[in-house]
Design a protein around this motif. Structure first.
Motif, short mmCIF file in Angstrom:
data_model
loop_
_atom_site.label_atom_id
_atom_site.label_comp_id
_atom_site.label_asym_id
_atom_site.label_seq_id
_atom_site.Cartn_x
_atom_site.Cartn_y
_atom_site.Cartn_z
N ALA A 174 0.83 -1.21 0.00
CA ALA A 174 0.00 0.00 0.00
C ALA A 174 0.86 1.26 0.00
O ALA A 174 0.59 2.22 -0.73
CB ALA A 174 -0.93 0.00 1.22
N GLY A 175 1.92 1.25 0.80
CA GLY A 175 2.81 2.41 0.84
C GLY A 175 3.51 2.63 -0.48
O GLY A 175 3.64 3.77 -0.95
N ARG A 176 3.96 1.55 -1.10
CA ARG A 176 4.64 1.67 -2.40
C ARG A 176 3.70 2.24 -3.46
O ARG A 176 4.08 3.12 -4.24
CB ARG A 176 5.15 0.30 -2.84
CG ARG A 176 5.88 0.30 -4.19
CD ARG A 176 6.40 -1.07 -4.52
NE ARG A 176 5.33 -2.06 -4.53
CZ ARG A 176 5.52 -3.36 -4.68
NH1 ARG A 176 6.74 -3.85 -4.79
NH2 ARG A 176 4.51 -4.20 -4.68
N THR A 177 2.46 1.76 -3.49
CA THR A 177 1.49 2.28 -4.45
C THR A 177 1.18 3.74 -4.17
O THR A 177 1.05 4.55 -5.11
CB THR A 177 0.19 1.46 -4.40
OG1 THR A 177 0.49 0.09 -4.70
CG2 THR A 177 -0.83 1.98 -5.42
N ALA A 178 1.09 4.11 -2.89
CA ALA A 178 0.75 5.49 -2.52
C ALA A 178 1.78 6.49 -3.04
O ALA A 178 1.41 7.53 -3.61
CB ALA A 178 0.61 5.61 -1.01
N TRP A 179 3.08 6.19 -2.87
CA TRP A 179 4.06 7.19 -3.29
C TRP A 179 4.39 7.12 -4.78
O TRP A 179 4.92 8.08 -5.35
CB TRP A 179 5.33 7.13 -2.45
CG TRP A 179 6.18 5.89 -2.53
CD1 TRP A 179 6.18 4.85 -1.67
CD2 TRP A 179 7.20 5.59 -3.50
NE1 TRP A 179 7.12 3.90 -2.03
CE2 TRP A 179 7.76 4.33 -3.15
CE3 TRP A 179 7.70 6.25 -4.62
CZ2 TRP A 179 8.78 3.73 -3.88
CZ3 TRP A 179 8.72 5.65 -5.36
CH2 TRP A 179 9.25 4.40 -4.99
N ALA A 231 -6.67 5.81 -2.66
CA ALA A 231 -7.07 4.50 -2.14
C ALA A 231 -5.90 3.83 -1.42
O ALA A 231 -6.08 3.25 -0.33
CB ALA A 231 -7.56 3.62 -3.29
N ALA A 232 -4.71 3.92 -2.02
CA ALA A 232 -3.54 3.30 -1.40
C ALA A 232 -3.15 4.02 -0.12
O ALA A 232 -2.77 3.38 0.87
CB ALA A 232 -2.37 3.31 -2.39
N LYS A 233 -3.25 5.35 -0.12
CA LYS A 233 -2.94 6.12 1.08
C LYS A 233 -3.87 5.74 2.23
O LYS A 233 -3.43 5.55 3.37
CB LYS A 233 -3.04 7.62 0.79
CG LYS A 233 -2.73 8.51 1.99
CD LYS A 233 -2.69 9.98 1.61
CE LYS A 233 -4.04 10.53 1.26
NZ LYS A 233 -4.02 12.00 1.09
N LYS A 234 -5.16 5.59 1.92
CA LYS A 234 -6.13 5.19 2.94
C LYS A 234 -5.79 3.81 3.50
O LYS A 234 -5.80 3.60 4.72
CB LYS A 234 -7.53 5.17 2.33
CG LYS A 234 -8.62 4.77 3.31
CD LYS A 234 -9.99 4.75 2.65
CE LYS A 234 -11.06 4.30 3.65
NZ LYS A 234 -12.40 4.22 3.01
N GLU A 235 -5.45 2.87 2.61
CA GLU A 235 -5.09 1.53 3.05
C GLU A 235 -3.81 1.54 3.89
O GLU A 235 -3.70 0.83 4.89
CB GLU A 235 -4.91 0.62 1.83
CG GLU A 235 -4.61 -0.83 2.19
CD GLU A 235 -4.45 -1.73 0.97
OE1 GLU A 235 -4.07 -2.90 1.16
OE2 GLU A 235 -4.70 -1.25 -0.17
N TYR A 236 -2.86 2.37 3.48
CA TYR A 236 -1.58 2.47 4.20
C TYR A 236 -1.81 2.99 5.61
O TYR A 236 -1.31 2.41 6.59
CB TYR A 236 -0.65 3.40 3.42
CG TYR A 236 0.78 3.43 3.90
CD1 TYR A 236 1.53 2.27 4.01
CD2 TYR A 236 1.41 4.64 4.21
CE1 TYR A 236 2.86 2.30 4.42
CE2 TYR A 236 2.73 4.69 4.62
CZ TYR A 236 3.45 3.52 4.73
OH TYR A 236 4.75 3.55 5.14
N GLU A 250 4.52 11.35 3.12
CA GLU A 250 3.78 12.55 3.52
C GLU A 250 3.85 13.63 2.45
O GLU A 250 2.84 14.25 2.08
CB GLU A 250 4.34 13.10 4.83
CG GLU A 250 3.95 12.32 6.06
CD GLU A 250 4.52 12.93 7.33
OE1 GLU A 250 3.85 12.86 8.35
OE2 GLU A 250 5.64 13.48 7.29
N THR A 251 5.04 13.86 1.93
CA THR A 251 5.25 14.93 0.95
C THR A 251 4.57 14.61 -0.38
O THR A 251 3.97 15.49 -1.02
CB THR A 251 6.75 15.16 0.72
OG1 THR A 251 7.39 15.41 1.98
CG2 THR A 251 7.00 16.34 -0.20
N LEU A 252 4.62 13.36 -0.80
CA LEU A 252 4.07 12.97 -2.10
C LEU A 252 2.57 12.71 -2.07
O LEU A 252 1.93 12.71 -3.13
CB LEU A 252 4.80 11.74 -2.63
CG LEU A 252 6.29 11.92 -2.93
CD1 LEU A 252 6.96 10.59 -3.23
CD2 LEU A 252 6.49 12.88 -4.11
N THR A 253 2.01 12.49 -0.89
CA THR A 253 0.58 12.17 -0.81
C THR A 253 -0.23 13.19 -0.03
O THR A 253 -1.47 13.17 -0.06
CB THR A 253 0.33 10.79 -0.18
OG1 THR A 253 0.69 10.83 1.22
CG2 THR A 253 1.14 9.72 -0.89
#
Length: 220
Positions: free
Chosen positions: A110-115, A124-129, A169-172
């Motif tokens: 999830a973290g990898r997808t978020a950034w 969606a990935a940020k929420k899951e992370y 944090e910076t990218l999302t």
């Protein structure tokens, strides 16, 4: 004959960080060899991990050990029995392994997808992370470490991802201090340990690396 301990690593990898922390917790001197995973994998890496061709690889007296959790458990069983990383009680050991597996299967992807992504996929990935981190925060409770009052296996498994926090944090556009204050407090305690502080890279350097990877992924 002196022991030969070599660690094949790639500096931004949280999985390699686990091995470095465990070795330093045990006071093991090792030869750290950085791989160029994005361009040219070394012959030694391909020889020692022909199945996955990935880091980290611990080479102990010429014999390879692969996969980060297996490496950490090997280190725990091989050196410093007076200061074990895994709990002695079977259920507590199983619990630590469960949550370590949870981190790799749920939180890391999830973290990898978020950034790496943008838009709806990123949200969606940020929420899951964040939900995953909150689950970990619930498991931590009010104790100093995941092993209670003693730094242990599960702390070693999770703390490398703290090096991602600034970049994510910076990218999302999220704040882990607001979302998971207990987890951030735990991470800061861990960073006071020499084994952790020496093993985690500067978060701004990680951000620069992630930003470059993100540009390449989005350009494809």
């Amino acid at each position: 004959m002196a022991e030969e301990v070599i660690l094949l690593d790639f500096w931004p990898s949280p999985f390699g960080m686990r091995a470095k922390i465990a070795l330093r917790e045990k006071g093991v001197h090792f030869d750290l060899r950085e791989e160029e995973l994005l361009s040219n994998k070394s012959p030694l890496l391909l020889q020692m991990n022909p199945v996955h061709k990935k880091i980290p690889v611990l080479i102990h007296n010429g014999k390879p050990v692969c996969e980060s959790h297996i490496i950490v458990q090997y280190i725990d069983e091989t050196w410093g029995p007076e200061s074990p990383l895994l709990p002695s009680e079977p259920h507590e050991r199983a619990r630590a392994r469960f949550w370590a597996d949870y981190v790799d299967k749920k939180i890391f992807p999830a973290g990898r997808t978020a950034w790496r992504s943008t838009g709806e996929a990123q949200e969606a990935a940020k929420k899951e992370y964040i939900e995953g981190l909150k689950m970990l925060e619930g498991e931590l409770g009010d104790t100093a470490y995941f092993g209670g009052e003693r730094f242990g296996f599960l702390d070693v498994s999770i703390i490398p991802f703290y090096s991602w926090f600034y970049a994510v944090e910076t990218l999302t556009g999220c704040s882990f201090e607001e979302e998971c204050p207990k987890l951030v407090g735990w991470a800061k305690r861990c960073m006071q340990r020499e084994s952790v502080a020496r093993s985690l890279p500067d978060q701004h350097k990680v951000y620069d690396f992630m930003s470059e990877v993100r540009k390449k992924v989005q350009a494809q």
